[in-house]
Structures are given as structure tokens and as C-alpha cells.
Design a protein around this motif. Structure first.
Motif, PDB file in Angstrom:
ATOM      1  N   VAL A 129      27.585  -1.179 -17.856  1.00 18.45           N
ATOM      2  CA  VAL A 129      27.334  -0.154 -16.853  1.00 18.45           C
ATOM      3  C   VAL A 129      25.838   0.118 -16.806  1.00 18.45           C
ATOM      4  N   LEU A 130      25.237  -0.079 -15.638  1.00 20.63           N
ATOM      5  CA  LEU A 130      23.797   0.107 -15.483  1.00 20.63           C
ATOM      6  C   LEU A 130      23.424   1.528 -15.100  1.00 20.63           C
ATOM      7  N   LYS A 131      24.301   2.181 -14.373  1.00 17.83           N
ATOM      8  CA  LYS A 131      23.952   3.496 -13.851  1.00 17.83           C
ATOM      9  C   LYS A 131      25.206   4.227 -13.397  1.00 17.83           C
ATOM     10  N   THR A 132      25.187   5.548 -13.521  1.00 23.98           N
ATOM     11  CA  THR A 132      26.232   6.404 -12.962  1.00 23.98           C
ATOM     12  C   THR A 132      25.597   7.296 -11.905  1.00 23.98           C
ATOM     13  N   ILE A 133      26.216   7.348 -10.740  1.00 26.50           N
ATOM     14  CA  ILE A 133      25.719   8.162  -9.629  1.00 26.50           C
ATOM     15  C   ILE A 133      26.688   9.312  -9.413  1.00 26.50           C
ATOM     16  N   ALA A 134      26.244  10.532  -9.698  1.00 26.18           N
ATOM     17  CA  ALA A 134      27.083  11.716  -9.504  1.00 26.18           C
ATOM     18  C   ALA A 134      26.929  12.192  -8.069  1.00 26.18           C
ATOM     19  N   LEU A 135      28.021  12.219  -7.316  1.00 25.76           N
ATOM     20  CA  LEU A 135      27.968  12.634  -5.918  1.00 25.76           C
ATOM     21  C   LEU A 135      28.061  14.152  -5.752  1.00 25.76           C
ATOM     22  N   GLY A 136      28.370  14.867  -6.832  1.00 25.38           N
ATOM     23  CA  GLY A 136      28.417  16.317  -6.756  1.00 25.38           C
ATOM     24  C   GLY A 136      29.838  16.854  -6.766  1.00 25.38           C
ATOM     25  N   SER A 143      33.791   3.081  -7.215  1.00 32.81           N
ATOM     26  CA  SER A 143      33.989   4.517  -7.032  1.00 32.81           C
ATOM     27  C   SER A 143      34.963   5.052  -8.075  1.00 32.81           C
ATOM     28  N   CYS A 144      34.719   6.284  -8.519  1.00 32.85           N
ATOM     29  CA  CYS A 144      35.582   6.953  -9.485  1.00 32.85           C
ATOM     30  C   CYS A 144      36.097   8.230  -8.825  1.00 32.85           C
ATOM     31  N   GLU A 145      37.320   8.178  -8.393  1.00 34.01           N
ATOM     32  CA  GLU A 145      37.878   9.235  -7.559  1.00 34.01           C
ATOM     33  C   GLU A 145      37.963  10.595  -8.238  1.00 34.01           C
ATOM     34  N   PHE A 146      38.426  10.643  -9.471  1.00 34.47           N
ATOM     35  CA  PHE A 146      38.735  11.929 -10.099  1.00 34.47           C
ATOM     36  C   PHE A 146      37.507  12.687 -10.578  1.00 34.47           C
ATOM     37  N   SER A 147      36.430  11.973 -10.921  1.00 34.04           N
ATOM     38  CA  SER A 147      35.219  12.654 -11.388  1.00 34.04           C
ATOM     39  C   SER A 147      34.128  12.726 -10.329  1.00 34.04           C
ATOM     40  N   GLY A 148      34.336  12.097  -9.168  1.00 33.67           N
ATOM     41  CA  GLY A 148      33.360  12.164  -8.094  1.00 33.67           C
ATOM     42  C   GLY A 148      32.099  11.372  -8.358  1.00 33.67           C
ATOM     43  N   ASP A 149      32.230  10.223  -9.040  1.00 29.42           N
ATOM     44  CA  ASP A 149      31.062   9.415  -9.404  1.00 29.42           C
ATOM     45  C   ASP A 149      31.152   8.017  -8.811  1.00 29.42           C
TER      46      ASP A 149
END
Length: 418
Positions: A257-264, A240-246
């Protein structure tokens, strides 16, 4: 290397330029605005007093038997996996009450509490609920992490740029070693590599698990990498990436890195935990006040499940039936049924509190959590759901570690064992 965010430790209230007390107030006000309209009672939870106190099974697992030596042989409660010929799969099957590894059986039971604001560790005897020791650390200790072989504990001194070893046999610290930006610490399932979550540097650092010598630094395409877990086969690391919401999906063997998931927008993902059957990742979201469910095969978001304001830490019960979610801003713990896919109970802290990170006792009958903004530790009975103890510690307690715990090896954080 990416420059640190001006509020690089938003979830603790720390900054290089603003005093911790003032920034903590600003952070809480901001979170209050973000979470306006989110109730403290989780969606689908039973809200009657009796249900809130006791809607969880007692440990040990029903169907388990205990030998004369105290070692528990457990029957898994996970769903059958058709791909495994109908054989039940439970990745936490080695974490049952009494299933202590020979490596830890001689260790005294202790709770190690890192106090981020007072740069110290308090040591508590869980049998008496008394502080039995305390020692200083370098600046901003964040988590106490069991090593892969479970023979050592590491205090992550984030601003101090060091790791302080603790000998679990004695509970005493050793000499700190230099490690840059150790916000959190994990270990690969094969034990060959330590993974340092270099949060302010936006990097995942690969290190030797014993000497902590740097092997490789991998920049990540997100801000504030901090918590994670592995897939059931151990090949992929979801962070989890707290500051960018990913969320980032990482092949740690290829260091890619295989994939980045943007949670919005308006998201702040925190702790990550894989379901017992290995099919679903649960990701706490402090801003949204709940938990994201992510498919562990496709890495597609399944849905969002509200639990309570400031959802933060995730802990699987010793019988693998429920997930405990600490709701820091709501001052509560949500009990989520894996089978029902929803919260079935809510445990409230009388008078309020700030439950953060922690872990279960070896028998699974207590859940210990740090009180981040209250300089205390909370102890919940997992049988009754009641808060049984509040123990005063230092300022800003964070990722406390209950030790020893069952399991064959440690994947890191405050205690992820398989």
C-alpha cells in the motif's frame, strides 16, 4: 484479520444478524437522511426533456470505419498527450464497437444477472430481452466477472465463499471452487494474478488467475475494500473502501500500500474508473451523491462533482466521450462529458427504480443495469437516453455482466477491458 463490521454489507442491506428485508429498509432510511438536500438532478445537467433524452453521441465513434468483417477501426476522441509526442492516447481504444477478440467471437450474446438475495443467476438474451436460463449459486452472488483471457466468467459468491465458473460458449455453470470472501474480482494487466476484494476481511487476496489458489493475503488500512481500477501503465491499483470512506493506492507488483486517501466523513466510495486519457480517476460516492475526481499521477483529490443520490456504477461509452453514472437512490443515470468535465444529461427511470451495476452492449448502443431493490433489470438506449425495457429477475440483482464485449483482455469487475 479484522473482525467483520456488524453491517458488513451496508450497501446491499445484508447482515449476518438482521434479515435482508428489514436491514434494507433501515439502510435506505439512513441513506435518505444522509442525502437530504441533494437533488436528483445533477449539477450542471441539462434538464429539458429533449436534452435529458438525447444529449449523447450515437455509436460507433464518429470518424470510425467498419470493415466487411464487422471489425471497427476507430479514431480516438481523447485529448492529445504532449508527453507522447502529440499522439492521442485512449486507454479504451480497443473497446470500440465490433472489436471483439478472437477469444470471444463465437460466444452467444447474453446478460448474466447475479441475484444476491435469491442466490441465483438469471441469463437474458439481449436480442429478445427474454430470460432464457437460470441456475442456483452459493450464498450472496455479488458480481459476474470476465476472466483475464476472457474465456470464462466467474460468479462471486460472497457469503458462500466460492467462485462459480460459467462457460460463455454455453452459458452454463461449472463446479464452484472455494475462495474466501470474494466480494469482487480483478486481474492484473499482465494476467499473472487475480485480485480478490475480500471486503469483510479487509484484505486484498492475490490468487492464481486460473486455479484461484491463494498466493498472498495483504491487509489493507481501511474497511470494506470493494471496487478499483488501474493506472494507464497498469502499475498501480486504486481501490475504494466503502465502510471507512477511503481510497487506497496499491503497488500490486510489490504487494504494498503506497498511500491512503481519506475522503472525509459521510462518504461511501463505490465504483472506480480511469478517464480515457489516463489522467484522472473517477470514484462514485453513494453517500455524497456524486463522483470524486482524483489525479492519477499524484493521487490528490481534484474535486467533487454532484450527479445524483446514491451514485454507484461507472461506465465509459464506446467512443470514450462520456461516462455513465448510475444513481441508485435517485433512480437515474447521469451522462458526464469527459471534455466538459460535468454532467450533460440525466436519464430518469419512469416511476423510479434502483439502477446499480451493469455494462454496455458490444455495440455500445444499450446500457444494462441491475435494479437492486426492484428485482428487475433496466435497459437504456444510449442514443435516445430512454428506458426501453424492464426485465423481471430474481431478488437483489447486483453486478450483472453483458457478454461478450470488445477488448484485448479483462481487468475484472463486470467488464473493464483494455
Amino acid at each position: 484479520m479484522t473482525a467483520p463490521d456488524p453491517l458488513w454489507r451496508a450497501d446491499t442491506g445484508f447482515s449476518r444478524d438482521v434479515g435482508p428485508g428489514r436491514l434494507r429498509s433501515v439502510t435506505l432510511v439512513l441513506l435518505g437522511a444522509v442525502l437530504a438536500g441533494c437533488g436528483s438532478a445533477p449539477h450542471g445537467a441539462t434538464t429539458s426533456p429533449a436534452a435529458e433524452r438525447g444529449a449523447v453521441p450515437a455509436s460507433p465513434t464518429p470518424g470510425a470505419s467498419t470493415s466487411a468483417s464487422g471489425t471497427t477501426t476507430a479514431r480516438s476522441s481523447a485529448q492529445a498527450d504532449p508527453k507522447r509526442g502529440g499522439v492521442e492516447r485512449d486507454i479504451y481504444a480497443a473497446d470500440r464497437p465490433g472489436m471483439l477478440s478472437p477469444a470471444v467471437r463465437g460466444f452467444p450474446s447474453r446478460v448474466y444477472v447475479p441475484n444476491s438475495e435469491s442466490n441465483s443467476v438469471h441469463v437474458i438474451d439481449p436480442a429478445t430481452y427474454k430470460v432464457v436460463d437460470r441456475f442456483r449459486t452459493d450464498r450472496l452472488p455479488q458480481h459476474v466477472v470476465p476472466s483475464w483471457d476472457m474465456k470464462k466468467l466467474w460468479v462471486n459468491n460472497n457469503i458462500g465463499n466460492t467462485l462459480t465458473p460459467i462457460d460463455p460458449k454455453t452459458g452454463k455453470p461449472g463446479r464452484s471452487i472455494p475462495v474466501e470472501d470474494p466480494y469482487n474480482l480483478y486481474f492484473t494487466p499482465d494476467g499473472t494474478t487475480a485480485l480478490v476484494m475480500a471486503e469483510r476481511n479487509n484484505e486484498l487476496d492475490f490468487r492464481d488467475p486460473r486455479s484461484m489458489r491463494l498466493l498472498h493475503s495483504m491487509p489493507v488500512p481501511c474497511r470494506g475494500i470493494n471496487h478499483a481500477d488501474f493506472t494507464a501503465d497498469g502499475s498501480v491499483f486504486l481501490a475504494s473502501c466503502e465502510f471507512s470512506g477511503d481510497l487506497v493506492v496499491i503497488d500490486w507488483q510489490r504487494r504494498k500500500v503506497l498511500k491512503t486517501i481519506a475522503l472525509g466523513s459521510m462518504t461511501m466510495p463505490q465504483d472506480v474508473k480511469l478517464s480515457p486519457d489516463g489522467t484522472t480517476f473517477y470514484v462514485a460516492d453513494m453517500s455524497r451523491g456524486g463522483v470524486w475526481l482524483v489525479d492519477a499521477a499524484t493521487f490528490k483529490v481534484i474535486r467533487f462533482m454532484p450527479t445524483g443520490a446514491g451514485a454507484h456504477g461507472l461506465y465509459v461509452s464506446r467512443d470514450s466521450r462520456v461516462l455513465y453514472v448510475s444513481n441508485r437512490a435517485a433512480g437515474s443515470v447521469s451522462v458526464v462529458s469527459f471534455k466538459e468535465g460535468k454532467p450533460i444529461a440525466t436519464w430518469h427511470i419512469p416511476g423510479g427504480g434502483s439502477p446499480d451495476m451493469g455494462g454496455l452492449t458490444a455495440d455500445g448502443r444499450e446500457l444494462w443495469l441491475s435494479g437492486r431493490y426492484n428485482s428487475e433489470v433496466y435497459v437504456f438506449s444510449t442514443v435516445s437516453g430512454e428506458l426501453t425495457h424492464r426485465i423481471k429477475v430474481g431478488s437483489g440483482p447486483h453486478g450483472l455482466c453483458v457478454y461478450p464485449q470488445p477488448g484485448r483482455y479483462s481487468l475484472g469487475h463486470t467488464g473493464i477491458f483494455r
